[in-house]
Design an enzyme around this catalytic site. Sequence first.
Site, PDB file in Angstrom:
ATOM      1  N   GLY A 131      48.913 -37.619  44.927  1.00 32.59           N
ATOM      2  CA  GLY A 131      48.442 -36.251  45.122  1.00 32.59           C
ATOM      3  C   GLY A 131      47.245 -35.902  44.264  1.00 32.59           C
ATOM      4  O   GLY A 131      46.506 -36.760  43.799  1.00 32.59           O
TER       5      GLY A 131
ATOM      6  N   GLU B  23      53.567 -37.411  37.182  1.00 29.19           N
ATOM      7  CA  GLU B  23      53.127 -38.809  37.112  1.00 29.19           C
ATOM      8  C   GLU B  23      52.846 -39.168  35.663  1.00 29.19           C
ATOM      9  O   GLU B  23      52.808 -38.288  34.792  1.00 29.19           O
ATOM     10  CB  GLU B  23      51.871 -39.004  37.975  1.00 29.19           C
ATOM     11  CG  GLU B  23      52.175 -38.903  39.452  1.00 29.19           C
ATOM     12  CD  GLU B  23      50.972 -39.052  40.375  1.00 29.19           C
ATOM     13  OE1 GLU B  23      51.168 -39.423  41.518  1.00 29.19           O
ATOM     14  OE2 GLU B  23      49.839 -38.784  39.938  1.00 29.19           O
TER      15      GLU B  23
ATOM     16  N   HIS C  50      46.917 -50.473  38.470  1.00 28.80           N
ATOM     17  CA  HIS C  50      48.098 -49.653  38.780  1.00 28.80           C
ATOM     18  C   HIS C  50      49.317 -50.535  38.581  1.00 28.80           C
ATOM     19  O   HIS C  50      49.337 -51.683  39.023  1.00 28.80           O
ATOM     20  CB  HIS C  50      48.016 -49.151  40.228  1.00 28.80           C
ATOM     21  CG  HIS C  50      48.980 -48.045  40.531  1.00 28.80           C
ATOM     22  ND1 HIS C  50      50.347 -48.240  40.577  1.00 28.80           N
ATOM     23  CD2 HIS C  50      48.782 -46.724  40.792  1.00 28.80           C
ATOM     24  CE1 HIS C  50      50.938 -47.089  40.863  1.00 28.80           C
ATOM     25  NE2 HIS C  50      50.012 -46.153  40.989  1.00 28.80           N
TER      26      HIS C  50
ATOM     27  N   ARG D  40      49.181 -45.385  32.482  1.00 32.88           N
ATOM     28  CA  ARG D  40      49.155 -46.584  33.319  1.00 32.88           C
ATOM     29  C   ARG D  40      48.806 -47.877  32.608  1.00 32.88           C
ATOM     30  O   ARG D  40      49.338 -48.935  32.925  1.00 32.88           O
ATOM     31  CB  ARG D  40      48.071 -46.398  34.368  1.00 32.88           C
ATOM     32  CG  ARG D  40      48.628 -45.941  35.613  1.00 32.88           C
ATOM     33  CD  ARG D  40      47.602 -45.770  36.622  1.00 32.88           C
ATOM     34  NE  ARG D  40      48.171 -44.751  37.488  1.00 32.88           N
ATOM     35  CZ  ARG D  40      47.537 -44.176  38.452  1.00 32.88           C
ATOM     36  NH1 ARG D  40      46.287 -44.497  38.679  1.00 32.88           N
ATOM     37  NH2 ARG D  40      48.134 -43.290  39.188  1.00 32.88           N
TER      38      ARG D  40
ATOM     39  N   HIS E  69      43.055 -51.035  40.609  1.00 36.04           N
ATOM     40  CA  HIS E  69      43.273 -49.793  41.355  1.00 36.04           C
ATOM     41  C   HIS E  69      42.082 -48.839  41.314  1.00 36.04           C
ATOM     42  O   HIS E  69      41.707 -48.266  42.322  1.00 36.04           O
ATOM     43  CB  HIS E  69      44.502 -49.107  40.759  1.00 36.04           C
ATOM     44  CG  HIS E  69      44.906 -47.840  41.432  1.00 36.04           C
ATOM     45  ND1 HIS E  69      45.317 -47.802  42.748  1.00 36.04           N
ATOM     46  CD2 HIS E  69      44.995 -46.560  40.965  1.00 36.04           C
ATOM     47  CE1 HIS E  69      45.627 -46.558  43.074  1.00 36.04           C
ATOM     48  NE2 HIS E  69      45.428 -45.783  42.011  1.00 36.04           N
TER      49      HIS E  69
ATOM     50  N   GLU F 187      34.398 -41.898  43.110  1.00 34.34           N
ATOM     51  CA  GLU F 187      34.802 -43.024  42.262  1.00 34.34           C
ATOM     52  C   GLU F 187      33.619 -43.872  41.799  1.00 34.34           C
ATOM     53  O   GLU F 187      33.707 -44.553  40.770  1.00 34.34           O
ATOM     54  CB  GLU F 187      35.827 -43.888  43.021  1.00 34.34           C
ATOM     55  CG  GLU F 187      36.494 -44.900  42.111  1.00 34.34           C
ATOM     56  CD  GLU F 187      37.678 -45.614  42.743  1.00 34.34           C
ATOM     57  OE1 GLU F 187      38.300 -45.073  43.684  1.00 34.34           O
ATOM     58  OE2 GLU F 187      37.984 -46.729  42.289  1.00 34.34           O
TER      59      GLU F 187
ATOM     60  N   ARG G  49      41.916 -43.468  33.310  1.00 38.07           N
ATOM     61  CA  ARG G  49      42.057 -42.233  34.092  1.00 38.07           C
ATOM     62  C   ARG G  49      43.504 -41.740  34.120  1.00 38.07           C
ATOM     63  O   ARG G  49      44.436 -42.512  34.306  1.00 38.07           O
ATOM     64  CB  ARG G  49      41.607 -42.477  35.533  1.00 38.07           C
ATOM     65  CG  ARG G  49      41.835 -41.300  36.460  1.00 38.07           C
ATOM     66  CD  ARG G  49      41.375 -41.630  37.859  1.00 38.07           C
ATOM     67  NE  ARG G  49      42.172 -42.671  38.445  1.00 38.07           N
ATOM     68  CZ  ARG G  49      43.090 -42.482  39.392  1.00 38.07           C
ATOM     69  NH1 ARG G  49      43.320 -41.262  39.864  1.00 38.07           N
ATOM     70  NH2 ARG G  49      43.745 -43.488  39.889  1.00 38.07           N
TER      71      ARG G  49
HETATM   72  P1  FAD Z   1      36.422 -43.574  49.154  1.00 36.05           P
HETATM   73  O1  FAD Z   1      37.446 -42.669  49.652  1.00 36.05           O
HETATM   74  O2  FAD Z   1      36.842 -44.948  48.780  1.00 36.05           O
HETATM   75  O3  FAD Z   1      35.312 -43.679  50.299  1.00 36.05           O
HETATM   76  C1  FAD Z   1      34.238 -44.564  50.189  1.00 36.05           C
HETATM   77  C2  FAD Z   1      33.383 -44.452  51.446  1.00 36.05           C
HETATM   78  O4  FAD Z   1      32.157 -45.133  51.235  1.00 36.05           O
HETATM   79  C3  FAD Z   1      33.999 -45.066  52.693  1.00 36.05           C
HETATM   80  O5  FAD Z   1      33.762 -44.189  53.766  1.00 36.05           O
HETATM   81  C4  FAD Z   1      33.196 -46.346  52.917  1.00 36.05           C
HETATM   82  O6  FAD Z   1      33.068 -46.752  54.254  1.00 36.05           O
HETATM   83  C5  FAD Z   1      31.854 -45.915  52.372  1.00 36.05           C
HETATM   84  N1  FAD Z   1      30.991 -47.018  51.951  1.00 36.05           N
HETATM   85  C6  FAD Z   1      31.166 -47.878  50.911  1.00 36.05           C
HETATM   86  N2  FAD Z   1      30.128 -48.736  50.840  1.00 36.05           N
HETATM   87  C7  FAD Z   1      29.282 -48.411  51.854  1.00 36.05           C
HETATM   88  C8  FAD Z   1      28.053 -48.924  52.333  1.00 36.05           C
HETATM   89  N3  FAD Z   1      27.458 -49.971  51.759  1.00 36.05           N
HETATM   90  N4  FAD Z   1      27.475 -48.355  53.408  1.00 36.05           N
HETATM   91  C9  FAD Z   1      28.065 -47.309  54.047  1.00 36.05           C
HETATM   92  N5  FAD Z   1      29.231 -46.770  53.637  1.00 36.05           N
HETATM   93  C10 FAD Z   1      29.831 -47.317  52.564  1.00 36.05           C
HETATM   94  N6  FAD Z   1      43.670 -40.681  43.309  1.00 36.05           N
HETATM   95  C11 FAD Z   1      44.279 -39.490  43.105  1.00 36.05           C
HETATM   96  O7  FAD Z   1      43.688 -38.592  42.503  1.00 36.05           O
HETATM   97  N7  FAD Z   1      45.530 -39.288  43.593  1.00 36.05           N
HETATM   98  C12 FAD Z   1      46.230 -40.226  44.283  1.00 36.05           C
HETATM   99  O8  FAD Z   1      47.348 -39.991  44.717  1.00 36.05           O
HETATM  100  C13 FAD Z   1      45.615 -41.486  44.497  1.00 36.05           C
HETATM  101  N8  FAD Z   1      46.269 -42.474  45.158  1.00 36.05           N
HETATM  102  C14 FAD Z   1      45.596 -43.626  45.451  1.00 36.05           C
HETATM  103  C15 FAD Z   1      46.221 -44.598  46.229  1.00 36.05           C
HETATM  104  C16 FAD Z   1      45.548 -45.739  46.609  1.00 36.05           C
HETATM  105  C17 FAD Z   1      46.228 -46.770  47.450  1.00 36.05           C
HETATM  106  C18 FAD Z   1      44.215 -45.938  46.170  1.00 36.05           C
HETATM  107  C19 FAD Z   1      43.460 -47.175  46.551  1.00 36.05           C
HETATM  108  C20 FAD Z   1      43.598 -44.992  45.364  1.00 36.05           C
HETATM  109  C21 FAD Z   1      44.272 -43.835  45.006  1.00 36.05           C
HETATM  110  N9  FAD Z   1      43.665 -42.850  44.220  1.00 36.05           N
HETATM  111  C22 FAD Z   1      44.300 -41.665  44.003  1.00 36.05           C
HETATM  112  C23 FAD Z   1      42.249 -42.955  43.867  1.00 36.05           C
HETATM  113  C24 FAD Z   1      41.430 -42.135  44.888  1.00 36.05           C
HETATM  114  O9  FAD Z   1      42.031 -42.234  46.147  1.00 36.05           O
HETATM  115  C25 FAD Z   1      39.999 -42.601  44.976  1.00 36.05           C
HETATM  116  O10 FAD Z   1      39.447 -42.732  43.708  1.00 36.05           O
HETATM  117  C26 FAD Z   1      39.158 -41.599  45.772  1.00 36.05           C
HETATM  118  O11 FAD Z   1      39.770 -41.343  47.005  1.00 36.05           O
HETATM  119  C27 FAD Z   1      37.761 -42.119  45.970  1.00 36.05           C
HETATM  120  O12 FAD Z   1      37.095 -41.271  46.861  1.00 36.05           O
HETATM  121  P2  FAD Z   1      35.589 -41.553  47.213  1.00 36.05           P
HETATM  122  O13 FAD Z   1      35.168 -40.487  48.154  1.00 36.05           O
HETATM  123  O14 FAD Z   1      34.809 -41.738  45.977  1.00 36.05           O
HETATM  124  O15 FAD Z   1      35.596 -43.000  47.931  1.00 36.05           O
HETATM  125  C1  SIN Z   2      49.822 -43.014  42.910  1.00 40.79           C
HETATM  126  O1  SIN Z   2      50.248 -42.341  43.829  1.00 40.79           O
HETATM  127  O2  SIN Z   2      50.531 -43.678  42.149  1.00 40.79           O
HETATM  128  C2  SIN Z   2      48.354 -43.077  42.699  1.00 40.79           C
HETATM  129  C3  SIN Z   2      47.908 -41.904  41.951  1.00 40.79           C
HETATM  130  C4  SIN Z   2      46.532 -42.114  41.403  1.00 40.79           C
HETATM  131  O3  SIN Z   2      45.981 -43.210  41.450  1.00 40.79           O
HETATM  132  O4  SIN Z   2      45.992 -41.151  40.860  1.00 40.79           O
END
Ligand code: FAD
Ligand code: SIN
Length: 523
Positions: free
Chosen positions: A51, A116, A232, A278, A340, A364, A375
């Site tokens: 979340g 968490e 993670h 973590r 992670h 990210e 984090r």
């Molecule tokens: P992303 O959502 O990863 O999106 C990246 C985008 O960039 C994608 O659309 C991709 O196609 C695009 N892209 C990448 N390279 C290129 C390129 N060369 N050309 C064109 N497009 C490209 N965080 C929390 O706060 N709470 C949680 O509960 C949580 N759970 C998680 C569970 C999992 C399984 C994972 C993997 C992560 C979790 N995290 C959580 C971390 C969090 O989800 C991410 O850090 C966050 O969603 C990143 O968002 P973003 O928009 O930066 O990138």
């Molecule tokens: C999880 O649900 O354990 C992921 C949460 C997070 O990466 O912030």
Amino acid sequence: MNTKTDFLIIGGGISGLSLAKKLANLSPDDKILLITKENLEEGSSFYAQGGIACVWNHSDSFEKHIQDTINAGDGLCNEKVVRKILIQAPERIKELIEIGVQFTRNDAGNYDLGKEGGHSERRILHVNDQTGENIENHLIDLVKKIKNIEIKEHWCAINLFANNYKCYGAYVLDQENDIIHNIAAKATILATGGAGKIYLYTTNPDIASGDGIAMAYRAGATISNMEFYQFHPTCLYHPYAKSFLITEAMRGEGAILKDVRGKEFMQNYHPSKELAPRDIVSRAIDVELKKTGDDHVILDIASYKSPSFIKSHFPGVYETCLKFNIDITKDPIPVVPAAHYCCGGVMTEINGATEVKNLYVIGESACTGLHGANRLASNSLLEGVVCAHECAETLASLSSDLKIKEFKQWEPGHAVPSTEAVIISQNWDEIRRFMWNYVGIVRTNKRLQRAKKRINMLQDEIDQYYWDFKIEKNLVELRNLATVAKIIIVSAISRKESRGIHYNLDHPDKSEMSRATTIKRPW
Ligand code: FAD
Ligand code: SIN
């Protein structure tokens, strides 16, 4: 092919989509092009389970959330940034609720706040264990309806066009039509997510190859704190399960870690046991596995919660595990730690501004100073929405002063179609394996030096391949992966202490002189 737009957003996760939505509203006369290298859904945001952290209850306070974040960050958070981001959380979350995100409520009708690791209070808003999917779907539905936003899926950014610390746009491969566009924009925003694919075991989807960080590095931006790659503690351990996370929220609801013989161990590592930060839990599992020679530990929720509680709180984990014949209402879940989250990234202000003019980085891929050396769980989705908001306000206010300037076409040189694609898979496997073994949860000076030697050798080979053969997505990703791996290794070597996620047996203590690591491309 020449293309022009006012704003080019690279990435369709929570940060890219939130930015597009807000910027389109603040700057209705500007054209926004948002590209993603796979389907819009495919990114870490979609898979987020636990979340989004936010002070919501009267028993909680911003000061407590700030302190928890700073404690997890182990001395390297930027307190000003922490305050600015966390204090905005309720406002940004109300905006998600306004677009239709229905966070889970309890029987009394109030939001069911999860807990968490590292959080001193219940403060995680969630949609069961499928928070990311829910938020992404609402954002995608909305952004698709906005007139001044154009979306292109399967368009992979290859490189930025930057000169003298100024960015003019990007070269982008349209994979379906096999065309390279040079897209000129007033400003280019990287929202490309993390780089978990650098490691053999990761919770991240395949898109996470560090493209944005590598592109920004080549454009002259400073990359910071990359040695802090968060592991993670609980990724499903099963030969056919690819990268499936078992949410930390499960430990928040009482699940216990045990070795495969059923012995609990977290009490030997931290007073908060399963809910320690973590880095501590992942390292504890690593120590137990090395001590016992086992290949995984187990997470037991079945002994502590009723089947109906488990099914209603963790429907996503329940359904997925069932596909692998694990009934989590009865069976313990086999788990291992996995890469992670990238706590470092391109050094930015909260609004995404970098040292390269007209280049912004959010989500990210950015390093704002919020996470420090580790984090705090569920602070990442929050950072994504807050920084997107700040970035949108900045870009809208600058828009009328910015100009689109076209730049030269992509030059394929003598590149021919690849005859040796095996080099890509071979090098990719090699990087992921030595990064896991030498630059993983526990590091030593020798292991880091070994990794450096190997990455130098592979980078030469990859560079040569890159210029000789026709561009394709795998090759773009491999080149970026190698660049980011090198930055992680060099950052880890330069840190002569153990802090947060970075743990080096040859430097087990903290240094009093600690500060952020910064890496810049030599010119
Ligand atoms: P992303 O959502 O990863 O999106 C990246 C985008 O960039 C994608 O659309 C991709 O196609 C695009 N892209 C990448 N390279 C290129 C390129 N060369 N050309 C064109 N497009 C490209 N965080 C929390 O706060 N709470 C949680 O509960 C949580 N759970 C998680 C569970 C999992 C399984 C994972 C993997 C992560 C979790 N995290 C959580 C971390 C969090 O989800 C991410 O850090 C966050 O969603 C990143 O968002 P973003 O928009 O930066 O990138
Ligand atoms: C999880 O649900 O354990 C992921 C949460 C997070 O990466 O912030």
